[in-house]
Enzyme design. Structure first.
Site, PDB file in Angstrom:
ATOM      1  CD  GLU A   1      -2.175  -2.056   1.682  1.00 46.78           C
ATOM      2  OE1 GLU A   1      -1.081  -2.681   1.686  1.00 46.78           O
ATOM      3  OE2 GLU A   1      -3.228  -2.497   2.162  1.00 46.78           O
TER       4      GLU A   1
ATOM      5  CG  ASP B   1     -13.819   6.223 -19.572  1.00 41.13           C
ATOM      6  OD1 ASP B   1     -12.887   5.596 -20.111  1.00 41.13           O
ATOM      7  OD2 ASP B   1     -14.714   5.670 -18.895  1.00 41.13           O
TER       8      ASP B   1
ATOM      9  CE  LYS C   1     -13.138  -1.609 -22.484  1.00 43.27           C
ATOM     10  NZ  LYS C   1     -12.914  -0.990 -21.179  1.00 43.27           N
TER      11      LYS C   1
ATOM     12  NE  ARG D   1      -9.868  -8.540 -18.186  1.00 43.93           N
ATOM     13  CZ  ARG D   1     -10.849  -8.154 -18.999  1.00 43.93           C
ATOM     14  NH1 ARG D   1     -11.763  -7.304 -18.575  1.00 43.93           N
ATOM     15  NH2 ARG D   1     -10.934  -8.616 -20.226  1.00 43.93           N
TER      16      ARG D   1
END
Ligand code: DSN
Length: 417
Positions: A54, A197, A226, A232
């Protein structure tokens, strides 16, 4: 990897191996999917999945982060270079969490956001009622006009009425070029922030075949799998110092915990591929293919939403063109090993689960080497399947043609050669 795997867990082994067969033997036209290289997959399945960290490079809440810091810094530097931005956050688990953190960085809870409606081609996270974006913010939507196009005068008019804190552009099913400069002018006129976006068109922007929002948007979000053809996940970029700090705080600790370092490594390896000259050729070919594909459907008399395409995708009004719903068209094509997704069209009378359209994208099959010739052939196969949906023998013949194409254009393990 694009080969069969062996596991002690036979149930998962079977599912993955069957999925491999499906991916190999199907023509993939889902506009948001692609084939990551084996190198991307190798690091995504690496030991980095074991590490917690983190925080951000050089400032973690855990020790032992010297190697993952290198990975994350490389991902950040490569991403900044691709899009020519000052700040990049590569930790978002997905496009949706990237959007959640980006919106939170710009708008107070219950503030006003304005994005495109789902039926016009927008995304759930751009203000859809049952999504966080429609629950935690007052959300308003604009639509495409009767021609299926963005109408900047209408958007300005609506923005003046609503006075949103944030305007969102960038879509899941809009086939035309987005004028980011006009969006910024609208945002400035009503005192709103602008978020772009670019999940769908990121690879096209990287390849220089779609204008970049970098000069105009306060924040840019994207997915990485994409048209960008990577592992991903999600990313957020900005050029504004104060916004960058807010974004970092909203990604962690705001919305996420530990970064997925295996996924960040997958992004880093993919970004390096994006920076190679072959990626520019790839992006160009995606658009050439998409235009040829759409034109061929129009030659057969099919209606394309907005009348054509400038990018990697387009939506066919199958209800009007073939007298089938999007749901039925999608399942007919599935029978002959062609995968598409049903999609709403502007002012759709059918529900989002049925729809009047199917969305087709060329990014994945362009990765397999399809050019205009193959896409024209594919348009004929789809046209024939939808016109002969009840003729089993015709469908059988078409499936044979599809299998021939998938055999001749195998999934590539690497894009370097
Ligand atoms: N689900 C993606 C798409 O298909 O466009 C968007 O998140």
């Amino acid at each position: 990897m694009y080969k069969k795997i062996k596991l002690k867990d036979k149930k998962i082994e079977n599912a993955i191996n069957n999925e491999l067969t499906r991916q190999k033997n199907h023509i993939e036209l889902i506009a948001s999917e692609n084939y990551a290289s084996e190198e991307v997959m190798k690091v995504t399945g690496s030991i980095l999945t074991n590490k917690y960290g983190e925080g951000y490079p050089g400032k973690r809440y855990y020790d032992g982060c010297e190697n993952v810091d290198k990975v994350e810094n490389l991902a950040i530097e490569r991403l900044k270079k691709i899009f020519n931005v000052k700040y990049a956050n590569v930790q978002p688990y997905s496009g949706s969490t990237a959007n959640a953190a980006a919106i939170a960085a710009l708008v107070e809870p219950n503030g006003k956001i304005m994005g495109m409606s789902l039926s016009s081609g927008g995304h759930l996270t751009h203000g859809y009622g049952i999504n966080f974006s429609g629950k935690f913010y007052q959300s308003f939507s604009y639509d495409v006009d009767e021609r299926g196009l963005l109408n900047y005068d209408n958007i300005l008019k609506l923005a003046k009425e609503i006075k949103p804190n944030l305007i969102i552009c960038g879509y899941s099913a809009y086939s035309r070029t987005i004028d980011f400069k006009k969006f910024r002018q609208i945002a400035d006129e009503v005192g709103a922030y602008l978020m772009a976006d670019i999940a769908h068109i990121a690879g096209l922007i990287a390849a220089g075949v779609h204008p970049s929002p970098v000069e105009y948007a306060h924040i840019i979000t994207s997915t990485t799998h994409k048209t960008l053809r990577g592992a991903r996940g999600g990313i957020i970029m900005t050029n504004i110092d104060e916004i960058a700090n807010k974004v970092n705080r909203w990604v962690f600790p705001g919305y996420q915990g530990g970064p997925l370092f295996h996924s960040i490594a997958g992004k880093a390896v993919a970004f390096n591929e994006t920076l190679q000259p072959f990626f520019k050729e790839y992006g160009k070919q995606i658009v050439i293919n998409s235009k040829a594909f759409a034109k061929e459907f129009q030659n057969f008399g099919a209606e394309i939403v907005s009348g054509g395409t400038d990018n990697h995708l387009f939506t066919i009004n199958v209800k009007k063109s073939y007298n089938v719903t999007g749901k039925d068209a999608s399942s007919i094509l599935q029978q002959i090993n062609i995968t598409v997704n049903k999609n709403t069209i502007p002012n759709d009378q059918e529900s989002p689960f049925v729809t009047s359209g199917v969305r087709l994208g060329t990014a994945a099959m362009t990765s397999r080497g399809f050019k205009e010739k193959e896409f024209k052939k594919l348009a004929l196969i789809i046209d024939q399947a939808l016109k002969n949906k009840d003729n089993k023998s015709i469908l059988k013949g078409l499936k044979k043609q599809v299998l021939e194409l998938t055999k001749n254009f195998p999934i590539k393990k690497s894009y370097w050669d």
